[in-house]
Design a protein around this motif. Structure first.
Motif, short mmCIF file in Angstrom:
data_model
loop_
_atom_site.label_atom_id
_atom_site.label_comp_id
_atom_site.label_asym_id
_atom_site.label_seq_id
_atom_site.Cartn_x
_atom_site.Cartn_y
_atom_site.Cartn_z
N PHE A 1 21.97 -57.83 75.57
CA PHE A 1 22.66 -58.32 74.30
C PHE A 1 23.87 -58.07 73.85
O PHE A 1 24.76 -58.35 73.14
N ARG A 2 24.54 -57.43 75.03
CA ARG A 2 26.12 -57.37 75.22
C ARG A 2 26.75 -58.58 75.84
O ARG A 2 27.73 -58.70 75.59
N THR A 3 25.88 -59.38 76.63
CA THR A 3 26.57 -60.35 77.36
C THR A 3 26.41 -61.74 76.41
O THR A 3 25.43 -62.13 76.08
N LYS A 4 27.37 -61.87 75.62
CA LYS A 4 27.49 -62.90 74.49
C LYS A 4 26.81 -64.33 75.13
O LYS A 4 26.00 -65.11 74.48
N SER A 5 27.58 -64.79 76.29
CA SER A 5 27.11 -66.16 76.72
C SER A 5 25.55 -66.25 76.81
O SER A 5 24.94 -67.15 76.85
N GLN A 6 25.10 -65.14 77.58
CA GLN A 6 23.73 -64.95 77.95
C GLN A 6 22.90 -65.06 76.86
O GLN A 6 21.82 -65.54 76.52
N PHE A 7 23.19 -64.14 75.75
CA PHE A 7 22.50 -64.03 74.44
C PHE A 7 22.42 -65.27 73.71
O PHE A 7 21.27 -65.57 73.18
N ILE A 8 23.48 -66.10 73.44
CA ILE A 8 23.68 -67.32 72.92
C ILE A 8 22.78 -68.36 73.72
O ILE A 8 21.96 -69.15 72.96
N VAL A 9 22.88 -68.63 74.75
CA VAL A 9 22.30 -69.75 75.72
C VAL A 9 20.75 -69.45 75.74
O VAL A 9 19.97 -70.56 75.63
N ILE A 10 20.38 -68.24 76.33
CA ILE A 10 19.05 -68.22 76.46
C ILE A 10 18.24 -67.65 75.09
O ILE A 10 17.07 -67.99 74.89
N PHE A 11 18.67 -66.81 74.37
CA PHE A 11 17.94 -66.30 73.17
C PHE A 11 18.18 -67.25 72.06
O PHE A 11 17.32 -67.46 71.12
N SER A 12 19.51 -67.41 71.68
CA SER A 12 19.85 -68.35 70.39
C SER A 12 19.55 -69.93 70.44
O SER A 12 19.39 -70.43 69.31
N LEU A 13 19.79 -70.26 71.54
CA LEU A 13 19.72 -71.85 71.77
C LEU A 13 18.45 -72.37 71.05
O LEU A 13 18.47 -73.36 70.45
N PRO A 14 17.29 -71.96 71.58
CA PRO A 14 15.93 -72.30 71.46
C PRO A 14 16.13 -72.45 69.74
O PRO A 14 15.68 -73.66 69.21
N ALA B 1 8.76 -72.88 75.26
CA ALA B 1 9.91 -72.81 76.01
C ALA B 1 10.96 -71.87 75.68
O ALA B 1 11.45 -71.12 76.83
N GLY B 2 10.70 -71.30 74.73
CA GLY B 2 11.34 -69.75 74.50
C GLY B 2 10.76 -68.89 75.42
O GLY B 2 11.38 -67.92 75.97
N ILE B 3 9.41 -68.70 75.62
CA ILE B 3 8.78 -67.85 76.42
C ILE B 3 9.37 -67.81 77.74
O ILE B 3 9.77 -66.88 78.58
N MET B 4 9.40 -69.38 78.10
CA MET B 4 9.92 -69.37 79.75
C MET B 4 11.42 -69.03 79.86
O MET B 4 11.77 -68.79 80.99
N GLY B 5 12.28 -69.41 78.64
CA GLY B 5 13.68 -69.09 78.93
C GLY B 5 13.87 -67.73 78.94
O GLY B 5 14.78 -67.49 79.77
N THR B 6 13.40 -66.97 78.27
CA THR B 6 13.46 -65.29 78.34
C THR B 6 12.93 -64.81 79.39
O THR B 6 13.28 -63.51 79.69
N SER B 7 12.10 -65.48 80.21
CA SER B 7 11.42 -64.66 81.24
C SER B 7 11.98 -65.71 82.65
O SER B 7 12.90 -65.11 83.37
N PHE B 8 11.58 -66.73 82.75
CA PHE B 8 12.03 -67.58 84.24
C PHE B 8 13.59 -67.74 84.19
O PHE B 8 14.18 -67.33 85.08
N GLN B 9 14.25 -68.47 83.08
CA GLN B 9 15.42 -68.62 83.30
C GLN B 9 16.44 -67.58 83.37
O GLN B 9 17.26 -67.12 83.97
N ASN B 10 16.13 -66.47 82.56
CA ASN B 10 16.58 -65.22 82.39
C ASN B 10 16.78 -64.46 83.49
O ASN B 10 17.78 -64.09 84.17
N LEU B 11 15.63 -64.29 84.13
CA LEU B 11 15.51 -63.34 85.14
C LEU B 11 16.20 -63.97 86.69
O LEU B 11 16.80 -63.36 87.13
N GLY B 12 15.79 -65.37 86.48
CA GLY B 12 16.37 -66.00 87.71
C GLY B 12 17.80 -65.95 87.90
O GLY B 12 18.35 -65.71 89.01
N ILE B 13 18.57 -66.23 86.94
CA ILE B 13 19.90 -66.09 86.94
C ILE B 13 20.51 -64.66 86.87
O ILE B 13 21.43 -64.49 87.64
N ASN B 14 19.91 -63.50 86.13
CA ASN B 14 20.30 -62.39 86.28
C ASN B 14 20.33 -61.78 87.75
O ASN B 14 21.09 -60.93 88.24
N ILE B 15 19.01 -62.04 88.39
CA ILE B 15 18.66 -61.33 89.71
C ILE B 15 19.70 -61.93 90.76
O ILE B 15 20.15 -61.26 91.89
#
Length: 286
Positions: A42-55, A88-102
């Motif tokens: 939640f402190r990473t603004k770009s990640q928060f906007i793209v993955i959490f807010s964009l859907p 899509a929101g479920i997949m975004g917060t799991s698949f996309q988020n984890l893949g990029i972070n790891i």
């Protein structure tokens, strides 16, 4: 004349037993790791906007441009879109988020440092799962709120619908979490993480009935989408949030909930196997 002083009895050294330091339990470390992951997300603004807010933003914009479905009174394009965006929101917060972070954590040395620490390996993965679960639930609540307030979707009214919603959410989230951990080993550098992970996610979204009814997707793309879990998640969510008459929009003419459960369950197993076989703590050039 030399005087010899009597020798004083030597005192034994004060030896006290050293008490062993009690390390935190694996469960406590997992909770602490989960709290750190949430703060970082939640402190990473770009990640928060793209993955959490964009859907939610896309749902509001695209839903406002959707009209009623001809021949199906009470069914609108915005309602169909809402159910698809939840998947899509479920997949975004799991698949996309984890893949990029790891990928980022592997290439900046974070995973290598964590590997050398006296921390159970399960605490790292448990922290990631906590972060995914919290963000996934928050994302779904946000999308449902947008759908209810702006587009008039109805919340589930029966126990059966709520149970369906719960197991689709959990199975889909688990499958995409495993796949996100696995795909995090694929990018060879941090620069390629977004392209390698986000691009396939976008392609699967357009083929899986997220933005349009799945029956309107060309049949060859329907077959392609049926390979992946997102198609089955959106189908399960449509069975929960759409009126019963909307079932005619499904190519099979039914919600196929047993098939949804089977497909998502198989992807959980496949994702777990891929995690065990592909996960690495260091980058390939290390």
């Amino acid at each position: 004349m030399t005087t010899t002083l009597p020798m004083q009895p030597t005192q034994p050294p004060d030896i006290r037993p050293v008490q062993a330091v009690r390390l935190p339990s694996a469960g406590r470390l997992t909770l602490k790791r989960g709290a750190m992951e949430l703060k970082g997300f939640f402190r990473t603004k770009s990640q928060f906007i793209v993955i959490f807010s964009l859907p939610a933003i896309m749902l509001m914009l695209l839903g406002a441009m959707s009209g009623s479905r001809q021949g199906l009174p009470g069914v609108t394009g915005a309602q169909i879109l809402t159910a698809g965006m939840i998947g899509a929101g479920i997949m975004g917060t799991s698949f996309q988020n984890l893949g990029i972070n790891i990928t980022l954590e592997r290439h900046d040395g974070t995973l290598k440092r964590l590997y050398g620490m006296p921390m159970p390996r399960t605490a790292y993965f448990g922290g990631k799962i906590i972060q995914v679960l919290v963000c996934m639930i928050a994302e779904v609540i946000l999308l449902i709120a947008v759908g209810v307030l702006m587009f008039g979707i109805n919340l589930p009214t029966t126990v059966h619908q709520w149970l369906t919603f719960t197991w689709v959410l959990l199975l889909g989230g688990m499958a995409c979490t495993f796949l996100g951990i696995a795909i995090g080993s694929l990018p060879k550098s941090t620069r390629g993480a977004n392209a390698v992970i986000t691009l396939p996610f976008l392609i699967v979204q357009f083929c899986s009935g997220v933005y349009i009814p799945f029956s309107d997707v060309p049949w060859i793309l329907q077959i392609f989408a049926s390979i992946f879990p997102l198609k089955w998640m959106t189908q399960g969510m449509r069975s929960v949030f759409l009126p019963e008459q909307a079932v005619v929009l499904e190519p099979a003419g039914s919600w196929e909930l047993p098939m949804v459960a089977l497909a998502l369950g198989l992807w959980c197993v496949v994702g777990l196997v891929l995690c065990l076989r592909t996960f690495r703590w260091t980058a390939r050039d290390s």
